[in-house]
Design an enzyme around this catalytic site. Structure first.
Site, PDB file in Angstrom:
ATOM      1  CE  LYS A 340     -20.334  -2.854 -13.661  1.00 17.14           C
ATOM      2  NZ  LYS A 340     -20.745  -3.243 -15.014  1.00 17.14           N
ATOM      3  NE  ARG A 374     -25.492   2.218 -15.632  1.00 14.71           N
ATOM      4  CZ  ARG A 374     -25.485   1.520 -14.500  1.00 14.71           C
ATOM      5  NH1 ARG A 374     -24.363   0.924 -14.081  1.00 14.71           N
ATOM      6  NH2 ARG A 374     -26.610   1.390 -13.801  1.00 14.71           N
TER       7      ARG A 374
END
Length: 394
Positions: A340, A374
């Site tokens: 991210k 995740r």
């Protein structure tokens, strides 16, 4: 003989008891002292001044402490915040006396008691995903990301072809993925929403093959109730809703109807908060209530702090540091930090060079209570999780 003086850190009553027993004290005395060895800070918001004053007075009378907002003492404030500080022994006395107080305090006392119980930790628990069992709490579970989209931030277009997507899912399972999270709509900043029909066209053909060909549960990453319903009809095992039941009013009823585990992610428009973690907990409590009122058991709900959603870089980093504050909810925690922008901004690296940064966030996340991570790079993160588990899980 030299004297050694050091600090001891305990997280719950069990660890406190173990430390006290190590002194050689009488076992019956150890059990009495254990609740005195754990200190908690519990924050309450939205109280009336009357409620706040009684809580403060009762905590002080037990040797604890309570900080209250200005205007509480003379009741000039319309709403009060209280930070209660004390040992488990002192909190136990407070909860017992609140049972006999007016002004809605018995209910508040019961909620304090539940939060304290949640903070003691959860034993490993099995979650039934339509016949496929996930054991949470014994080791960190790995959720492999499978985006069948042309525009996801990290791997958009890479697995848009159905056969390529299915082969990638097989590879992730072989590398140790415990869950496959299948998504058909990008949630990257600036993404364009797609119709239900287009999302179904992307997801269903892949899902129908996956549920026949792999042994692990398949999660559907969607905010649309109709997509969730069609996916569950096609054999999906759990639902991952990035708007925590707030994007589609029918989502809660669909999940409850099929009685499947639900992941609710924290998300909001803008980055304004009164209290970052407090606002997040309130958000989750509201979504949990929505799910439970629709008929889903609370035990089937997993929370995700939503790293990268509705948060600045500093807010994302603060959420990572304070992740274990979500343990007050008593729900398993899923963490999604893989590749991210938080990592890219800190390290000044492009998406395809963020494996090490992802590993750091996975390690800290597990240490701070994450049950599921995740990720895109399954093989590498399985190794990171196993090493971290060896250090932090007992």
């Amino acid at each position: 003989m030299s004297v050694t003086i050091r600090n001891v850190i305990v997280h719950n009553k069990k660890e406190s008891l173990a430390e006290i027993i190590s002194t050689g004290a009488d076992i019956s005395g150890c059990r009495l002292m254990a609740p005195k060895g754990v200190h908690r800070l519990i924050k309450l918001t939205g109280l009336s001044p009357k409620q706040a004053n009684i809580i403060k007075q009762q905590m002080l009378s037990r040797g604890g402490e309570a900080a209250v907002s200005r205007g509480v003492i003379d009741c000039s404030a319309s709403e009060a915040i209280v930070l209660i500080m004390g040992t488990l022994k002192q909190f136990d006395g407070l909860v017992n006396i609140l049972k006999m107080q007016p002004f809605g305090l018995p209910k508040i006392g019961a909620r304090i008691k539940q939060v304290l119980k949640n903070l003691e930790g959860r034993s490993p628990v099995e979650i039934d995903c339509r016949g496929k069992i996930l054991l949470l709490g014994e080791r960190t579970l790995i959720m492999g990301i499978l985006n069948v989209t042309p525009d996801s931030f990290s791997d958009g277009g890479s697995f848009y072809n159905h056969e390529v997507a299915i082969e990638h899912a097989r590879a992730m399972v072989s590398e140790g993925a415990d869950i496959i999270d299948l998504g058909g709509e990008s949630t990257r900043p600036g993404h364009e929403s797609i119709s239900v029909e287009e999302e179904l066209d992307r997801v269903i053909p892949v899902l129908e093959k996956l549920v026949r060909e792999i042994d692990v549960p398949v999660s559907i990453d969607t905010t649309k109730a109709e997509v969730a319903r069609r996916a569950l009809l096609a054999g999906a095992h759990l639902i991952n809703d990035q708007w925590a039941l707030r994007a589609d009013p029918d989502m809660a009823h669909v999940v409850a109807e099929y009685d499947v585990p639900l992941i609710i992610m924290h998300n909001q428009k803008g980055t304004e908060y009164n209290d970052l973690m407090g606002d997040m907990v309130q958000f989750f409590e509201e979504s949990i209530d929505t799910a439970v009122n629709a008929g889903l058991a609370r035990e089937k709900i997993i929370v995700d702090p939503g790293i990268g959603f509705g948060k600045t870089l500093e807010q994302n980093l603060e959420t990572m540091r304070r992740l274990d504050e979500l343990s007050c909810l008593g729900c398993p925690v899923l963490l999604g930090t893989s590749r991210k922008s938080m990592i890219g901004k800190v390290l000044d690296l492009p998406v395809d060079e963020r494996v090490e940064g992802t590993a750091a966030t996975v390690t800290l996340g597990i240490a701070n209570g994450a049950d599921i991570v995740r990720v895109h790079n399954v093989k590498e993160m399985v190794r990171v999780a196993r090493m971290t588990d060896a250090m932090v899980r007992r």
